[in-house]
Design a protein around this motif. Structure first.
Motif, mmCIF file in Angstrom:
data_model
loop_
_atom_site.group_PDB
_atom_site.id
_atom_site.type_symbol
_atom_site.label_atom_id
_atom_site.label_comp_id
_atom_site.label_asym_id
_atom_site.label_seq_id
_atom_site.Cartn_x
_atom_site.Cartn_y
_atom_site.Cartn_z
ATOM 1 N N MET A 237 -3.300 27.871 -20.452
ATOM 2 C CA MET A 237 -3.103 29.141 -21.156
ATOM 3 C C MET A 237 -4.420 29.715 -21.641
ATOM 4 S SD MET A 237 0.036 29.459 -20.776
ATOM 5 C CE MET A 237 -0.434 28.609 -19.295
ATOM 6 N N TYR B 266 -6.639 32.138 -20.533
ATOM 7 C CA TYR B 266 -7.673 32.004 -19.505
ATOM 8 C C TYR B 266 -9.004 32.575 -19.988
ATOM 9 C CZ TYR B 266 -3.483 31.315 -16.673
ATOM 10 O OH TYR B 266 -2.300 30.865 -16.172
ATOM 11 N N PRO C 196 -9.760 36.263 -15.897
ATOM 12 C CA PRO C 196 -8.445 36.535 -15.294
ATOM 13 C C PRO C 196 -8.184 35.832 -13.967
ATOM 14 C CG PRO C 196 -9.390 38.564 -16.137
ATOM 15 C CD PRO C 196 -10.447 37.513 -16.283
ATOM 16 N N VAL C 197 -9.233 35.605 -13.202
ATOM 17 C CA VAL C 197 -9.016 34.993 -11.892
ATOM 18 C C VAL C 197 -8.394 33.605 -12.015
ATOM 19 C CG1 VAL C 197 -11.238 33.822 -11.626
ATOM 20 C CG2 VAL C 197 -10.071 34.735 -9.616
ATOM 21 N N ALA D 19 -5.803 32.959 -13.619
ATOM 22 C CA ALA D 19 -4.361 33.159 -13.458
ATOM 23 C C ALA D 19 -3.986 33.128 -11.979
ATOM 24 C CB ALA D 19 -3.946 34.490 -14.086
ATOM 25 N N THR D 20 -4.813 33.738 -11.173
ATOM 26 C CA THR D 20 -4.587 33.710 -9.726
ATOM 27 C C THR D 20 -4.609 32.277 -9.207
ATOM 28 O OG1 THR D 20 -5.806 35.794 -9.634
ATOM 29 C CG2 THR D 20 -5.330 34.697 -7.536
ATOM 30 N N ARG E 227 -21.708 17.152 6.467
ATOM 31 C CA ARG E 227 -21.558 16.614 5.128
ATOM 32 C C ARG E 227 -20.980 15.196 5.155
ATOM 33 N NH1 ARG E 227 -18.007 19.769 0.850
ATOM 34 N NH2 ARG E 227 -19.712 21.248 0.903
ATOM 35 N N ILE F 225 -13.973 27.352 -0.510
ATOM 36 C CA ILE F 225 -13.711 27.877 -1.859
ATOM 37 C C ILE F 225 -12.626 27.103 -2.591
ATOM 38 C CG2 ILE F 225 -14.356 30.184 -1.077
ATOM 39 C CD1 ILE F 225 -11.410 30.964 -1.342
ATOM 40 N N VAL G 215 -14.137 29.115 -7.209
ATOM 41 C CA VAL G 215 -13.848 30.544 -7.266
ATOM 42 C C VAL G 215 -14.321 31.136 -8.588
ATOM 43 C CG1 VAL G 215 -11.987 32.238 -7.417
ATOM 44 C CG2 VAL G 215 -11.951 30.503 -5.631
ATOM 45 N N VAL G 216 -14.105 30.416 -9.663
ATOM 46 C CA VAL G 216 -14.539 30.916 -10.965
ATOM 47 C C VAL G 216 -16.062 31.079 -10.995
ATOM 48 C CG1 VAL G 216 -14.642 30.428 -13.433
ATOM 49 C CG2 VAL G 216 -12.565 29.922 -12.154
ATOM 50 N N CYS H 97 -17.059 34.040 -8.909
ATOM 51 C CA CYS H 97 -16.716 35.306 -9.546
ATOM 52 C C CYS H 97 -17.748 35.704 -10.593
ATOM 53 C CB CYS H 97 -15.324 35.234 -10.181
ATOM 54 S SG CYS H 97 -14.002 35.386 -8.967
ATOM 55 N N HIS H 98 -18.335 34.707 -11.210
ATOM 56 C CA HIS H 98 -19.399 35.013 -12.166
ATOM 57 C C HIS H 98 -20.680 35.404 -11.433
ATOM 58 C CE1 HIS H 98 -17.294 34.117 -15.808
ATOM 59 N NE2 HIS H 98 -17.005 32.881 -15.451
ATOM 60 N N PRO I 152 -16.515 27.601 -20.825
ATOM 61 C CA PRO I 152 -16.577 26.634 -21.929
ATOM 62 C C PRO I 152 -15.893 25.300 -21.626
ATOM 63 C CG PRO I 152 -15.788 28.797 -22.665
ATOM 64 C CD PRO I 152 -15.774 28.802 -21.191
ATOM 65 N N THR I 153 -14.920 25.298 -20.722
ATOM 66 C CA THR I 153 -14.154 24.063 -20.521
ATOM 67 C C THR I 153 -14.653 23.221 -19.354
ATOM 68 O OG1 THR I 153 -12.543 25.268 -19.183
ATOM 69 C CG2 THR I 153 -12.081 25.048 -21.543
ATOM 70 N N GLU J 104 -21.920 21.484 -3.944
ATOM 71 C CA GLU J 104 -21.100 21.678 -2.743
ATOM 72 C C GLU J 104 -21.213 23.104 -2.233
ATOM 73 O OE1 GLU J 104 -17.733 18.315 -3.965
ATOM 74 O OE2 GLU J 104 -17.101 20.279 -3.229
ATOM 75 N N CYS K 178 -9.693 38.376 -8.116
ATOM 76 C CA CYS K 178 -9.965 38.871 -9.467
ATOM 77 C C CYS K 178 -9.029 40.017 -9.823
ATOM 78 C CB CYS K 178 -11.420 39.336 -9.582
ATOM 79 S SG CYS K 178 -12.606 37.988 -9.588
ATOM 80 N N GLY L 124 -5.516 38.781 -10.497
ATOM 81 C CA GLY L 124 -5.457 38.099 -11.789
ATOM 82 C C GLY L 124 -5.421 39.077 -12.951
ATOM 83 N N ILE M 228 -1.919 38.876 -15.080
ATOM 84 C CA ILE M 228 -2.218 37.769 -15.989
ATOM 85 C C ILE M 228 -1.102 37.526 -17.007
ATOM 86 C CG2 ILE M 228 -3.598 39.273 -17.498
ATOM 87 C CD1 ILE M 228 -5.400 36.733 -17.939
ATOM 88 N N VAL N 20 1.825 35.694 -15.281
ATOM 89 C CA VAL N 20 1.504 34.299 -14.985
ATOM 90 C C VAL N 20 1.507 33.464 -16.257
ATOM 91 C CG1 VAL N 20 -0.239 32.734 -14.079
ATOM 92 C CG2 VAL N 20 0.169 34.918 -12.951
ATOM 93 N N GLU N 21 0.912 34.010 -17.314
ATOM 94 C CA GLU N 21 0.868 33.248 -18.566
ATOM 95 C C GLU N 21 2.265 32.915 -19.061
ATOM 96 O OE1 GLU N 21 -1.636 35.644 -21.090
ATOM 97 O OE2 GLU N 21 -3.343 34.331 -20.757
ATOM 98 N N GLU O 226 3.845 30.176 -16.658
ATOM 99 C CA GLU O 226 3.231 28.862 -16.821
ATOM 100 C C GLU O 226 3.602 28.245 -18.165
ATOM 101 O OE1 GLU O 226 1.579 27.399 -14.335
ATOM 102 O OE2 GLU O 226 1.987 29.177 -13.139
ATOM 103 N N LYS O 227 3.774 29.100 -19.164
ATOM 104 C CA LYS O 227 4.157 28.598 -20.473
ATOM 105 C C LYS O 227 5.534 27.942 -20.407
ATOM 106 C CE LYS O 227 4.936 31.708 -23.469
ATOM 107 N NZ LYS O 227 4.494 32.928 -24.145
#
Lengths: 111, 111
Positions: free
Chosen positions: A1, A3, A6-7, A9-10, A109, B14, B20-21, B24-25, B41-42, B54, B92, B95, B99, B102-103, B106-107
DNA sequence: CAGTATCCCCTTCGATACTG
DNA sequence: CAGTATCGAAGGGGATACTG
């Protein structure tokens, strides 16, 4: 939860090990369980069911049960599932275009 | 190797838990290690390094090392990495648009 | 045919400590 | 600051057997 981006969530929806592959098949045509197993030779029964359940819980995949013997179950994408189509199309297209490159890199690899 | 369907090649590149995260950044701007850690952060140091390695091996991410003390390393997408942009953009966008849905789903699954 | 239930290995990942 | 090394817990995922 909650996030951080947003990605994520995808990824929660399509991030499973086999989910994208399953959806790429279902985008072309709906399939029954045995068909999916046949076109995905390396997936186990357990994983197939598990991934389909999660997709179903997320509202992405529809499960239609025919009440007959032997049993018959047909999986298809829901309307919500179809909203993922741009992603799936992009992933399939990229794979088709770069498959040789990826195969070479991954082969190295392993060494 | 020998994919059953081309999209598996895409997933090989990917498919990592954080790839992917990270991408995306990096699509927005190149980043140094400490910046990535801050905006994710996590993630642990170990996973960050591992996923970046990788991505680098797959030719998707470039690692620029500044020879100084304290060390400074900047990660950016390679040209090859930019070819994944349609996928990342689609993910992106989806998401951002879904979002809340999905939240909620998932909850409920946690129960 | 479709699905569930066990058993269990083995990879993944986090926590921690340490180096240049 | 960036990265490596190690250890141990957790759970993903395979093989198999079984049910309706």
């Amino acid at each position: 939860m909650a996030y951080n981006i947003p990605v994520e969530a995808t990824l929660d929806v399509i991030g499973g090990k086999w989910k994208v592959v399953i959806m790429c098949h279902l985008i072309k045509e709906e399939r029954r369980t045995s068909e999916l197993k046949k076109i995905m030779p390396t997936i186990t029964q357990k994983m197939l069911t598990q991934q389909l359940r999660e997709l179903e819980q997320d509202g992405v995949v529809n499960r239609k049960i025919f009440d007959q013997v032997p049993p018959k179950v047909i999986y298809s994408l829901t309307k919500y599932g179809w909203s993922l189509r741009p992603i799936l199309d992009a992933m399939c297209a990229w794979g088709e275009h770069h498959i040789e490159t990826v195969e070479d890199v991954e082969k190295n690899r392993e060494v």
